[in-house]
Design an enzyme around this catalytic site. Structure first.
Site, short mmCIF file in Angstrom:
data_model
loop_
_atom_site.label_atom_id
_atom_site.label_comp_id
_atom_site.label_asym_id
_atom_site.label_seq_id
_atom_site.Cartn_x
_atom_site.Cartn_y
_atom_site.Cartn_z
N LYS A 1 0.85 -1.18 0.00
CA LYS A 1 0.00 0.00 0.00
C LYS A 1 0.89 1.23 0.00
O LYS A 1 1.66 1.46 0.93
CB LYS A 1 -0.90 -0.01 1.24
CG LYS A 1 -1.80 1.22 1.31
CD LYS A 1 -2.80 1.12 2.44
CE LYS A 1 -3.64 2.39 2.52
NZ LYS A 1 -4.60 2.36 3.61
N LYS B 1 -2.16 -1.65 -3.87
CA LYS B 1 -3.03 -0.48 -3.84
C LYS B 1 -2.20 0.80 -3.91
O LYS B 1 -1.20 0.87 -3.19
CB LYS B 1 -3.81 -0.53 -2.52
CG LYS B 1 -4.70 0.65 -2.25
CD LYS B 1 -5.26 0.52 -0.86
CE LYS B 1 -6.08 1.75 -0.57
NZ LYS B 1 -6.43 1.86 0.82
C1 PBG Z 1 -7.48 3.50 5.56
C2 PBG Z 1 -7.77 3.28 4.12
C3 PBG Z 1 -7.59 4.17 3.06
C4 PBG Z 1 -8.10 3.56 1.93
C5 PBG Z 1 -8.53 2.30 2.31
N1 PBG Z 1 -8.32 2.14 3.67
C6 PBG Z 1 -7.06 5.57 3.05
C7 PBG Z 1 -5.76 5.86 3.62
O1 PBG Z 1 -4.89 5.00 3.80
O2 PBG Z 1 -5.61 7.04 3.95
C8 PBG Z 1 -8.17 4.18 0.57
C9 PBG Z 1 -9.24 3.67 -0.31
C10 PBG Z 1 -9.58 4.56 -1.44
O3 PBG Z 1 -8.97 5.62 -1.68
O4 PBG Z 1 -10.51 4.19 -2.17
N2 PBG Z 1 -6.34 2.91 6.04
ZN ZN Z 2 -5.83 3.74 8.14
#
Ligand code: PBG
Ligand code: ZN
Length: 324
Positions: free
Chosen positions: A194, A247
């Site tokens: 991520k 992601k």
């Molecule tokens: C929270 C989380 C996020 C997303 C999924 N879980 C945002 C972040 O890490 O700030 C993003 C999903 C999206 O943008 O569709 N941990």
């Molecule tokens: Zn988070």
């Protein structure tokens, strides 16, 4: 000129193209993310994500019935809690919208695969994904909190939990806690790779989860790195992840391909909120053909090696695939 090899022969008609097509997008590939909120009969449009809503649990269940009817196999549940505090304790509260939604969805639509997002940022007063020590997100003290969140979601009935926090060691901590509580068949879909990404902007608005100070670069990955992605994947598999996620999706399909080629586990890709928002905005202006752009983009994710595609386009795409 006499050409003996002519690739165009294999493109001559739709029939031939279908016969030689290498990757076929299917409704079986999709997971649809939903946002649940406290209260009843709430259905609030999310401005930057047209077509997506914040839903109270009753409406989330109704939507899940439609989702199943479309043939989509899974939903990932995110939530906005009733209260926030320093450690995000609403994240493991069995009365919070996510836990109630998981239970109600499994009651009414038992065959839909329900995945709980495991993180704290929607629940902490400071919006970071873990417990703070000063301004530092304390890795090891966060692990036990994440484990509590995962166990609470499993207890509510989740088929899978999906840790999105990017703390080191969280898959092992969650696996152990699930096993200790006899949730041996609750799977872990790890957000292994991520990136710290600007593409999460609309989600943070939707989930009210933007960090109050700083950013997430001390825990989410640097967009410039790919070898590091392989390290994260290897660690998560060692710790017991069942599915590996990459992601965001569109700007990271090279990473999806590398992961696909290096592991024998299912690979998921998350087509995130900013990617969705860009497509919807351009489509609303009439600048692109939404259906063709979406199906092309999702097919590219599949071609890159994704087995599972988590996408806000899932319901539209399911309809489009059905109409052909
Ligand atoms: C929270 C989380 C996020 C997303 C999924 N879980 C945002 C972040 O890490 O700030 C993003 C999903 C999206 O943008 O569709 N941990
Ligand atoms: Zn988070």
């Amino acid at each position: 000129m006499k050409l003996s090899i002519r690739p165009r022969r294999m493109r001559i008609s739709e029939g031939v193209r279908a016969l030689v097509r290498e990757n076929v997008l299917s409704v079986d590939d999709f997971v649809y993310p939903i946002f649940v909120v406290p209260g009843k009969d709430r259905l609030e449009p999310i401005d930057s994500m047209p077509g997506c809503f914040r839903l109270s649990v009753d409406n989330a269940v109704k939507l899940c019935e439609k989702i199943e009817a479309l043939g989509v196999r899974g939903v990932e549940v995110f939530g906005l809690p009733e209260y926030k505090d320093e450690v995000g304790s609403a994240a493991w509260d069995m009365n919070s919208p996510v836990q109630r939604a998981i239970g109600e969805i499994k009651n009414h639509v038992p065959n839909l695969v329900v995945i709980g997002d495991v993180c704290l940022c929607q629940y902490t007063s400071h919006g970071h994904c873990g417990k703070l020590t000063g301004s530092y997100v304390n890795n090891d003290e966060t692990l036990e909190l994440l484990a509590k969140v995962a166990v609470s979601q499993a207890a509510a009935g989740a088929d899978m939990v999906a840790p999105s926090d990017m703390m080191d060691g969280r898959v092992a901590a969650i696996r152990k806690a699930l096993d200790d509580n006899n949730f041996i068949n609750t799977a872990i879909m790890a957000y292994s790779v991520k990136y710290a990404s600007a593409y999460y902007g609309p989600f943070r608005e939707a989930a009210d989860s933007a960090p109050a100070f700083g950013d997430r670069r001390q825990y989410q990955m640097d967009a410039a790195n790919s070898r590091e992605a392989m390290k994260e994947v290897a660690l998560d598999l060692e710790e017991g992840a069942d599915i590996i996620m990459v992601k965001p999706a569109m700007a990271y399909l090279d990473i999806v391909r590398q992961v696909r080629d290096s592991v024998d586990f299912p690979v998921a890709v998350y087509n995130v909120s900013g990617e969705y928002a860009m497509v919807k905005a351009a489509a609303a202006k009439g600048w692109i053909d939404e259906k063709r752009i979406v199906l092309e983009t999702l097919t590219a994710m599949k071609r890159a090696g994704a087995d599972i595609i988590i996408t806000y386009h899932a319901l539209d795409a399911a309809k489009w695939l059905r109409e052909g």
